[in-house]
Design a protein around this motif. Structure first.
Motif, PDB file in Angstrom:
ATOM      1  N   GLY A  36     -34.667  13.166 -28.126  1.00 11.23           N
ATOM      2  CA  GLY A  36     -33.298  13.654 -28.032  1.00 11.23           C
ATOM      3  C   GLY A  36     -32.304  12.595 -27.593  1.00 11.23           C
ATOM      4  N   LEU A  37     -32.807  11.446 -27.171  1.00 11.86           N
ATOM      5  CA  LEU A  37     -31.920  10.347 -26.770  1.00 11.86           C
ATOM      6  C   LEU A  37     -32.094   9.180 -27.737  1.00 11.86           C
ATOM      7  CD1 LEU A  37     -32.231  10.067 -22.873  1.00 11.86           C
ATOM      8  CD2 LEU A  37     -30.364  11.052 -24.178  1.00 11.86           C
ATOM      9  N   GLY A  38     -31.046   8.855 -28.450  1.00  7.92           N
ATOM     10  CA  GLY A  38     -31.055   7.664 -29.291  1.00  7.92           C
ATOM     11  C   GLY A  38     -30.499   6.494 -28.496  1.00  7.92           C
ATOM     12  N   ARG A  98     -25.327   5.642 -22.680  1.00 12.52           N
ATOM     13  CA  ARG A  98     -24.447   6.512 -21.898  1.00 12.52           C
ATOM     14  C   ARG A  98     -25.170   7.055 -20.666  1.00 12.52           C
ATOM     15  NH1 ARG A  98     -22.492   8.141 -27.040  1.00 12.52           N
ATOM     16  NH2 ARG A  98     -23.878   9.953 -27.078  1.00 12.52           N
ATOM     17  N   ALA A  99     -26.426   7.470 -20.852  1.00 10.90           N
ATOM     18  CA  ALA A  99     -27.205   8.003 -19.735  1.00 10.90           C
ATOM     19  C   ALA A  99     -27.435   6.927 -18.678  1.00 10.90           C
ATOM     20  CB  ALA A  99     -28.541   8.552 -20.237  1.00 10.90           C
ATOM     21  N   ALA A 100     -27.784   5.714 -19.135  1.00 11.40           N
ATOM     22  CA  ALA A 100     -28.026   4.612 -18.197  1.00 11.40           C
ATOM     23  C   ALA A 100     -26.758   4.280 -17.418  1.00 11.40           C
ATOM     24  CB  ALA A 100     -28.532   3.380 -18.949  1.00 11.40           C
ATOM     25  N   LEU A 101     -25.638   4.231 -18.106  1.00 16.97           N
ATOM     26  CA  LEU A 101     -24.376   3.927 -17.448  1.00 16.97           C
ATOM     27  C   LEU A 101     -24.015   5.011 -16.425  1.00 16.97           C
ATOM     28  CD1 LEU A 101     -22.062   1.934 -17.280  1.00 16.97           C
ATOM     29  CD2 LEU A 101     -20.925   3.148 -19.139  1.00 16.97           C
ATOM     30  N   HIS A 102     -24.247   6.255 -16.781  1.00 12.20           N
ATOM     31  CA  HIS A 102     -23.968   7.360 -15.860  1.00 12.20           C
ATOM     32  C   HIS A 102     -24.851   7.260 -14.616  1.00 12.20           C
ATOM     33  CE1 HIS A 102     -22.498  11.294 -14.683  1.00 12.20           C
ATOM     34  NE2 HIS A 102     -23.757  11.682 -14.488  1.00 12.20           N
ATOM     35  N   ALA A 143     -25.881  -6.384 -20.879  1.00 14.30           N
ATOM     36  CA  ALA A 143     -26.187  -6.300 -19.454  1.00 14.30           C
ATOM     37  C   ALA A 143     -27.445  -7.112 -19.170  1.00 14.30           C
ATOM     38  CB  ALA A 143     -26.386  -4.848 -19.048  1.00 14.30           C
ATOM     39  N   GLY A 144     -27.804  -7.195 -17.896  1.00 17.87           N
ATOM     40  CA  GLY A 144     -28.993  -7.936 -17.493  1.00 17.87           C
ATOM     41  C   GLY A 144     -30.256  -7.304 -18.054  1.00 17.87           C
ATOM     42  N   PRO A 145     -31.378  -8.050 -18.030  1.00 17.82           N
ATOM     43  CA  PRO A 145     -32.629  -7.550 -18.610  1.00 17.82           C
ATOM     44  C   PRO A 145     -33.139  -6.264 -17.958  1.00 17.82           C
ATOM     45  CG  PRO A 145     -32.990  -9.579 -17.353  1.00 17.82           C
ATOM     46  CD  PRO A 145     -31.515  -9.393 -17.479  1.00 17.82           C
ATOM     47  N   GLU A 146     -32.881  -6.089 -16.664  1.00 16.01           N
ATOM     48  CA  GLU A 146     -33.333  -4.872 -15.987  1.00 16.01           C
ATOM     49  C   GLU A 146     -32.617  -3.641 -16.531  1.00 16.01           C
ATOM     50  OE1 GLU A 146     -33.741  -8.378 -13.253  1.00 16.01           O
ATOM     51  OE2 GLU A 146     -32.115  -7.523 -14.462  1.00 16.01           O
ATOM     52  N   ILE A 147     -31.305  -3.766 -16.749  1.00  9.71           N
ATOM     53  CA  ILE A 147     -30.534  -2.637 -17.277  1.00  9.71           C
ATOM     54  C   ILE A 147     -30.897  -2.389 -18.738  1.00  9.71           C
ATOM     55  CG2 ILE A 147     -28.197  -1.822 -17.833  1.00  9.71           C
ATOM     56  CD1 ILE A 147     -27.231  -3.277 -15.302  1.00  9.71           C
ATOM     57  N   GLU A 148     -31.100  -3.456 -19.497  1.00 14.07           N
ATOM     58  CA  GLU A 148     -31.515  -3.311 -20.898  1.00 14.07           C
ATOM     59  C   GLU A 148     -32.874  -2.614 -20.974  1.00 14.07           C
ATOM     60  OE1 GLU A 148     -30.055  -3.848 -23.863  1.00 14.07           O
ATOM     61  OE2 GLU A 148     -28.206  -4.321 -22.792  1.00 14.07           O
ATOM     62  N   ARG A 149     -33.758  -2.937 -20.039  1.00 18.42           N
ATOM     63  CA  ARG A 149     -35.080  -2.282 -20.006  1.00 18.42           C
ATOM     64  C   ARG A 149     -34.920  -0.793 -19.728  1.00 18.42           C
ATOM     65  NH1 ARG A 149     -39.085  -1.736 -15.744  1.00 18.42           N
ATOM     66  NH2 ARG A 149     -41.114  -1.329 -16.685  1.00 18.42           N
ATOM     67  N   LEU A 150     -34.031  -0.441 -18.801  1.00 20.24           N
ATOM     68  CA  LEU A 150     -33.761   0.962 -18.502  1.00 20.24           C
ATOM     69  C   LEU A 150     -33.246   1.680 -19.745  1.00 20.24           C
ATOM     70  CD1 LEU A 150     -33.373   3.376 -16.558  1.00 20.24           C
ATOM     71  CD2 LEU A 150     -31.113   2.430 -16.002  1.00 20.24           C
ATOM     72  N   ILE A 151     -32.323   1.056 -20.449  1.00 25.35           N
ATOM     73  CA  ILE A 151     -31.757   1.651 -21.672  1.00 25.35           C
ATOM     74  C   ILE A 151     -32.851   1.842 -22.720  1.00 25.35           C
ATOM     75  CG2 ILE A 151     -30.193   1.232 -23.620  1.00 25.35           C
ATOM     76  CD1 ILE A 151     -28.357  -0.238 -21.551  1.00 25.35           C
ATOM     77  N   ASN A 152     -33.688   0.812 -22.906  1.00 28.50           N
ATOM     78  CA  ASN A 152     -34.756   0.893 -23.914  1.00 28.50           C
ATOM     79  C   ASN A 152     -35.764   1.989 -23.583  1.00 28.50           C
ATOM     80  OD1 ASN A 152     -33.683  -1.174 -25.470  1.00 28.50           O
ATOM     81  ND2 ASN A 152     -34.801  -2.766 -24.378  1.00 28.50           N
ATOM     82  N   LEU A 153     -36.067   2.156 -22.295  1.00 33.43           N
ATOM     83  CA  LEU A 153     -36.999   3.211 -21.897  1.00 33.43           C
ATOM     84  C   LEU A 153     -36.382   4.586 -22.094  1.00 33.43           C
ATOM     85  CD1 LEU A 153     -38.538   1.614 -18.683  1.00 33.43           C
ATOM     86  CD2 LEU A 153     -39.728   2.108 -20.830  1.00 33.43           C
ATOM     87  N   LEU A 154     -35.112   4.736 -21.734  1.00 32.02           N
ATOM     88  CA  LEU A 154     -34.434   6.016 -21.934  1.00 32.02           C
ATOM     89  C   LEU A 154     -34.351   6.379 -23.415  1.00 32.02           C
ATOM     90  CD1 LEU A 154     -31.513   5.771 -19.344  1.00 32.02           C
ATOM     91  CD2 LEU A 154     -33.418   7.394 -19.286  1.00 32.02           C
TER      92      LEU A 154
END
Length: 201
Positions: free
Chosen positions: A22-24, A30-34, A6-17
């Motif tokens: 408790g979140l790998g 999955r959380a970001a996509l939801h 995905a774009g860098p903004e979404i990847e950043r969201l995933i990396n932060l989450l």
């Protein structure tokens, strides 16, 4: 190295989450996509809630709890028993005890447990203010509610020694068989603790 999907903004969201306990990486994806799928119902309100609470978060100067006020809501609650002080390692432990609702007491958050292997010594914990609170004269009992780990038990012993001269009663949580637990699923340490802490029927 896996390629970004995905774009860098979404990847950043995933990396932060993924940094949230408790979140790998997979759970974070999955959380970001939801959140993205439910952006109107979840993401926008969540972003607003983050922005609202960010500037208001405070660490209570009395007990170490996290709240939007200082002193915290628990410390200013006149209905709390001023004679009982519950010592916990972390704010998460305080919140867990509050959810249980078993005691209407005040708390003291140490900010961790003694752990020489991790370089955490007495100066790294909120111990000086604990000793000061105990010696104020209001507290009659200190309940040490630390985990049944080596570090937790070491810290409990250290705290007990620190406040021994205050004359307050020092207690600890019982350890042993959990409610609903079956004996054959428990480890030897838990069973030994349960046997040592056995009570009359």
């Amino acid at each position: 190295m896996p390629r970004a999907v995905a774009g860098p903004e979404i990847e950043r969201l995933i990396n932060l989450l993924a940094r949230v306990p408790g979140l790998g990486p997979r759970s974070a994806r999955r959380a970001a996509l939801h959140l993205i799928k439910k952006r109107e119902q979840l993401m926008s309100p969540l972003a607003a809630a983050f922005e609202d609470v960010l500037g208001k978060i405070a660490t209570c100067r009395v007990c170490g709890n996290v709240d939007v006020r200082d002193p915290c809501s628990i410390c200013v609650d006149d209905t709390r028993d001023p004679n009982l002080l519950i010592v916990v390692a972390d704010v998460a432990d305080l919140w867990a005890l509050e959810r249980a609702g078993a005691l209407n007491a005040r708390y003291h958050v140490l900010g961790g447990t003694l752990s020489p292997l991790d370089g955490i010594g007495p100066d790294d914990l909120n111990l000086k203010s604990l000793v000061a609170r105990v010696h104020e004269g209001t507290i009659k009992e200190v309940l040490i509610a630390l985990g049944a780990t080596v570090d937790g038990q070491t810290t409990a012993h250290y705290v007990t020694e620190l406040i021994r001269d205050s004359g307050v009663k020092v207690t600890r949580l019982a350890h042993g068989v959990p409610v609903g637990g079956e004996l054959d699923y428990l480890d030897e340490g838990t069973l030994s603790a349960a046997i040592r802490a056995r009570t009359n029927l």
